[in-house]
Design a protein around this motif. Sequence first.
Motif, PDB file in Angstrom:
ATOM      1  N   LYS A  53      -9.375   7.028  -4.021  1.00 11.41           N
ATOM      2  CA  LYS A  53     -10.473   7.425  -3.142  1.00 11.41           C
ATOM      3  C   LYS A  53     -10.136   8.757  -2.486  1.00 11.41           C
ATOM      4  N   PHE A  54     -11.020   9.707  -2.678  1.00 12.05           N
ATOM      5  CA  PHE A  54     -10.864  11.026  -2.067  1.00 12.05           C
ATOM      6  C   PHE A  54     -11.823  11.115  -0.899  1.00 12.05           C
ATOM      7  N   ASN A  55     -11.353  11.653   0.209  1.00 15.05           N
ATOM      8  CA  ASN A  55     -12.251  11.976   1.317  1.00 15.05           C
ATOM      9  C   ASN A  55     -12.227  13.479   1.496  1.00 15.05           C
ATOM     10  N   LYS A  67      -5.528   2.618  -4.590  1.00 12.70           N
ATOM     11  CA  LYS A  67      -5.519   1.164  -4.442  1.00 12.70           C
ATOM     12  C   LYS A  67      -5.577   0.578  -5.833  1.00 12.70           C
ATOM     13  N   SER A  68      -5.033  -0.610  -5.972  1.00  9.44           N
ATOM     14  CA  SER A  68      -5.032  -1.174  -7.316  1.00  9.44           C
ATOM     15  C   SER A  68      -4.777  -2.661  -7.278  1.00  9.44           C
ATOM     16  N   GLU A  69      -5.271  -3.341  -8.299  1.00  2.43           N
ATOM     17  CA  GLU A  69      -4.902  -4.723  -8.503  1.00  2.43           C
ATOM     18  C   GLU A  69      -4.352  -4.802  -9.906  1.00  2.43           C
ATOM     19  N   ARG A 109       0.831  -1.199   0.000  1.00  2.00           N
ATOM     20  CA  ARG A 109       0.000   0.000   0.000  1.00  2.00           C
ATOM     21  C   ARG A 109       0.874   1.260   0.000  1.00  2.00           C
ATOM     22  N   ASP A 110       1.941   1.218   0.803  1.00  2.00           N
ATOM     23  CA  ASP A 110       2.826   2.380   0.857  1.00  2.00           C
ATOM     24  C   ASP A 110       3.540   2.572  -0.464  1.00  2.00           C
ATOM     25  N   LEU A 111       3.896   1.445  -1.099  1.00  2.00           N
ATOM     26  CA  LEU A 111       4.565   1.539  -2.399  1.00  2.00           C
ATOM     27  C   LEU A 111       3.647   2.231  -3.402  1.00  2.00           C
TER      28      LEU A 111
END
Lengths: 144, 723
Positions: free
Chosen positions: B415-417, B405-407, B361-363
């Motif tokens: 995703k924006f909050n 996020k990705s696959e 995730r950090d990558l």
Amino acid sequence: MSNQYCTFRISDILFGVDVLKVQEIIRFQVLTEVPLAPVSVRGLVNLRGQIVTALDLHRRLDIQPSGQLDVEPINIVLCTEGGAVSLLVDEVGDVLTVHDEHDEPPPPTVNERTRELLTKVCKLEDELLLVLDADRTVDLGGHP
Amino acid sequence: MSDELDGMDEILSEFLVESYENLDSLDSDLIVLEGAPESTEILGKVFRTIHSIKGTSGVLGFEKLERVTHVGENLLSRMRDGILTFDQDIATALLQLVDAVRQMLGCIETEGADGDQDFGALIALLEQLLEQDAVPTPAGVQADVTPAEVSEPDPEPAPGPSEEVARSGAPNAERTVRVHVKLLDQLMNQVGELVLARNRILQCGSRHENPVLQSTIQELNLITTELQEEVMKTRMQPIGSIWNKFPRAIRDLCVSFEKKVDLVMEGRETELDRTLIEAIKAPLTHAIRNSVDHGIETPERRLLAGKPATGTVRLCAYHEGGMVAIELWDDGAGVDPQRVAAKAIEKGILTSDEAARLGQRDLLNLVFAPGFSMASKVTNVSGRGVGMDVVRTNIEGIGGTVELKSEVGKWTELKFNIPLTLAIIPALMVHHHGGRYAIPQASLVELLRLDGSQAGGAIERVHGARVCRLRGKLLPLLNLGEVLGLDGPFWPDEDDTRRTWNVVVLRCDGQSFGLLVDSINDTEEIVVKPLGKQLKEIPVFAGATIMGDGNVALILDVLGVAKSGSVLSTGIERRDTSGSGHQEVAAPTGTTLILVEIRAGERVAIPLSSVNRLEDFPSASVERSGQREVIQYRGLVLPLVRLDGGSEAGAKPEAGGHLQVIVKGEGAEQVGIVVDRIIDILEAPVNLELEDAPRSIVLDGRVTELLDTTQIQARAGHEEAAR
């Protein structure tokens, strides 16, 4: 042609600003100090919900306080390009109408920091009135 | 005379506002029309819009505008009559027409005239399309006539537009009023003042016992709250108002890249504060361009990969936890964390050692680092390396967050909050050196109290830099006094073991840090006010606010504080140090789990979201209630459940030891799950909300059973009832 100035004193020196630049004059308000701010900034005041920066004119003009430290300063709120700014002064005087034949540019021997902020000197009958440029006074630019 | 001029100005500005609005809908209408050329209803709407612009521009004397729209109108009228059919060429030409009209309207707005640009080429193109089918009709001839003659065949110049608009506009047009945005802003400001005055009255009023005063204050309180809500609503706009531009943008991109993309938009009615809508427009547009350019593959490659030739980009907005979440999803090639890492190393954003230590995730989130670009070649839409970091900076500037996020090979999701509003924000008030400061709650993670009597002292030093340990990780510490220039680099009583410290844990730009303050007060809703230009240069303040007592308090800019304390000196330090990542709980694809040991060697994972607290009880405090083990906990009886089955009833608590207990549920529903050891908190790629959620997964290289805590809770509750 004559001009009207709102006059005030800082350590017994008589200063004036164009009366049209003055939004209002209010008594001393509780100040919130701002860390890291330029030294000329004494703090922030709440002017009916508007937050106004209060400048200490002693520090701004490099004038030593005249000893009466316990006197609460008065806010002269100026309406400037960047919004309202308050000048903290020792004493507020009358609004004076001065004919411009009494005007003279500030002499070159005046302390340079002060001279930059002066537009002219008016020769009143018994003393001199130093007229400040409102916008330059509140623009701290690179100055502390 | 001047009245007359004012009248003209009013007509002009109304014309501009109306036309801009119509043009915006025209863009999307034309794209719908391209997909469904037979829709006479939409064709009619497009025709009416162009027609009314033409009519009014004729009346107001904008000849060029009239000439251009006239040709467009002719083209549309022939399509309406079924002589021509709508195709991609016509769509492109008409979209160009819309751009030209917009440009001329811009000129009219600024200069009062329709500009000196010659749209001859566009007119020629439209005329050529008009001639396309071999049947010459009077309309074709008409297209060549001069503007002076054009106005003649138009029998209804002035009343035309307004009628048309009334007909095509919403039926409730009479129930709405146009109000200047400035007025709404002023209204908002004044309501802010009212809220502050109300707060002050509430404070004063609590000192009096006069019942009339009390009830009046209550009433004032209610009315103010309602008024605040209503005024906030007037500033809300549906997010769809900026999304309208996207179908057009995507279409243009598809044409230039020869890709096929379907744009799906969900939740366009989701409302956001006007200023925020403006602020997210640019980052969102940028992200969408990225999706089409980098995300979606060419139709050939998609077919090879076994996907439909037409890619899907889904834009979805909804409310979540007091914020607005916007998801941008595409079924394109995805982002490969390893490739991101390789690029980041190549660009010198971090070293390969550092990359090796980062999780997937950090990558992925390295794409937000400044200067990062994935594009192997620079196209005219993306690949210049000023992409995602600007997106993130913009979003964080308004107190929002963004995450990727990705696959690989399947999908990518951004995703924006976004906070609902900027004008009034919740903030934590802290005191330091007699000053009062507000910290926006958006960047607040948690509050800590450090105890100096801890082994080695609460505050430790890494070559002069202060840190403390938070759940086994080092948390850099800053002293608010030092940041504000009030304290020197030496902290008072730093090594005093009797002293406790209040630490506010903040997070910005992916980095957590602790801020030491003298005392922590309540959270309050504050109205953000700008600082004068004399103070604009100070990076650690975001503004000021007026407190309930009428005094001014400064609002800290968390990003500025982090930078001035050099928490964020380089890009490589952007690493997740908090580990657990609370927001992950809500993530639909991954789940944060607590890994525990229940019996020698046996591991069980419990979803963190279902856990209330982790507690450590001395074994001696376990009491028995009937067949059950219980513990007095916060004034309630906490039933204990042992996962190693047999010992649940009748086993004697081992003397002198401690029990690790995971507390689940609230109040009377609480259950304590006894475990041997808590091993770690980690994220696993499972979605427990799914029907077919797995019973066990591989974690940390070992098969681990997933604990169904609801069942355990039910079991405890059931036994309770059975007794």
